[in-house]
Design a protein around this motif. Sequence first.
Motif, PDB file in Angstrom:
ATOM      1  N   VAL A   2       2.952   3.749  -6.987  1.00 22.04           N
ATOM      2  CA  VAL A   2       1.993   3.254  -6.005  1.00 22.04           C
ATOM      3  C   VAL A   2       1.040   4.370  -5.623  1.00 22.04           C
ATOM      4  N   GLN A   3      -0.248   4.123  -5.774  1.00 21.62           N
ATOM      5  CA  GLN A   3      -1.232   5.135  -5.422  1.00 21.62           C
ATOM      6  C   GLN A   3      -1.194   5.395  -3.921  1.00 21.62           C
ATOM      7  N   ARG A  26      -1.816  11.770  -9.224  1.00 20.44           N
ATOM      8  CA  ARG A  26      -1.242  10.426  -9.345  1.00 20.44           C
ATOM      9  C   ARG A  26      -2.337   9.418  -9.636  1.00 20.44           C
ATOM     10  N   ARG A  27      -2.089   8.532 -10.598  1.00 26.95           N
ATOM     11  CA  ARG A  27      -3.068   7.536 -10.994  1.00 26.95           C
ATOM     12  C   ARG A  27      -2.392   6.185 -11.155  1.00 26.95           C
ATOM     13  N   GLU A  28      -3.170   5.141 -10.999  1.00 26.85           N
ATOM     14  CA  GLU A  28      -2.675   3.804 -11.290  1.00 26.85           C
ATOM     15  C   GLU A  28      -2.604   3.619 -12.807  1.00 26.85           C
ATOM     16  N   LYS A  31      -4.481  -0.970 -17.584  1.00 30.09           N
ATOM     17  CA  LYS A  31      -4.086  -2.243 -18.189  1.00 30.09           C
ATOM     18  C   LYS A  31      -4.978  -2.556 -19.384  1.00 30.09           C
ATOM     19  N   GLY A 289       1.852   5.745 -16.668  1.00 30.69           N
ATOM     20  CA  GLY A 289       2.693   5.973 -15.498  1.00 30.69           C
ATOM     21  C   GLY A 289       4.164   6.023 -15.817  1.00 30.69           C
ATOM     22  N   SER A 381       7.390   7.542 -10.571  1.00 29.44           N
ATOM     23  CA  SER A 381       7.094   6.843 -11.816  1.00 29.44           C
ATOM     24  C   SER A 381       8.380   6.305 -12.427  1.00 29.44           C
TER      25      SER A 381
END
Length: 393
Positions: A2-3, A26-28, A31, A289, A381
Amino acid sequence: MVQGSEQPMNGTNGANGHTTDASKLRREPLKNSGSIDHLEYVDCTPIIGREYPTAKIKDILTASNSEQQLRDLAITICERGVVFFKARQDDLTVDEQKQVTELLGKLTGRPKENGLHVHPLYNDPNNIPMADGTTDRHIYVINSEAAKKLYKTMKDRPAEAAEPRDLGREWHSDSTFENCPSDFSFLRMQDTPPSGGDTLWVSGYELCVLTFSPFRSQSISTNASSYDRMSPSWRSYMETLTATCAQPVFKSACEAGGYEVMSPRGSPLNKDYEFAPHHPVVRTHPVTGWKSIYAGAGLHVSRIDNVYSYEDQMIRDYVMRLITRNHDGIARMHWKNQACAIWSNECTLHAATPDTHLVSGNRTGVRASGTGGVPYLDPASTGRREALKLPLT
């Protein structure tokens, strides 16, 4: 993942004390939009690798939605570890190969200041030119005979006829010796012998697959599945570790040859003789992630930090044993002329099969590599199986 979470993160220190605020990394997870779903493919194994038997990279590069397709290709590579293009790609120029490698990282969030990696020993006269007789600082020519000359100053290099080689020494991720190692590598084979010279990739995701989920007991049964690569307690310990990825051969080669090391090398942080960064043994892949074994073993890992020497050897031997006892997590490429492989160094290790001396003919390829960010571990993660809701047993 979660960002904006306030979970602590495991950052890394560079060769000369560079520190990174890992919480900012941290990154999302990205997709896939499905833009390349029309391409014929087959997965090499359920775990790793995807083969495109007929696709042409040139068609992706020149498509009207080329950036969308390249972004989805990059995400696919990060999820599958490595992809193979088996059809001849002789219509793709070297400049286009470099362009694809650059865009794969750029379109998936590579640090803006980073670009294509430059090999530290580009100035060495033992570097052979490409097929057209030219050289390019962003292209490394793969040739086993040239490599022997290039790395002749490497410490503990085995003598030609001393004893059987430990082929486990071949496993590595590209440029682990840099503060910012490689993200994507793109290798196109130009000349191949009639047999031999295969390359293998192992999934770092699968090597640290979770054995705990909300649907399983935390206790470990004596009948634990063969998919339980690491026990929960051992995996937790591995996540606390970093490794020194020192590669002194670059300085010794430059001194012996009387030439300057290339600097910078794809990132402002990759400069001079800074070839001893401390990277996490388990890292988080910035695109997916997912957690992956990273600096636990291999050619560029010189020691596990802050443990005794026998513990260091034991840990690295353990990671190597995970590779050798779990061959269901390995994909293998038998090369043909103008075939290509593109892989994510952030979730795989690879190894060439050094058997081309047994047959006539040369094995020569051209490789471009991007420069990713500083490796980090986000404890929030997950593993690949957990993220994809795949069975853990």
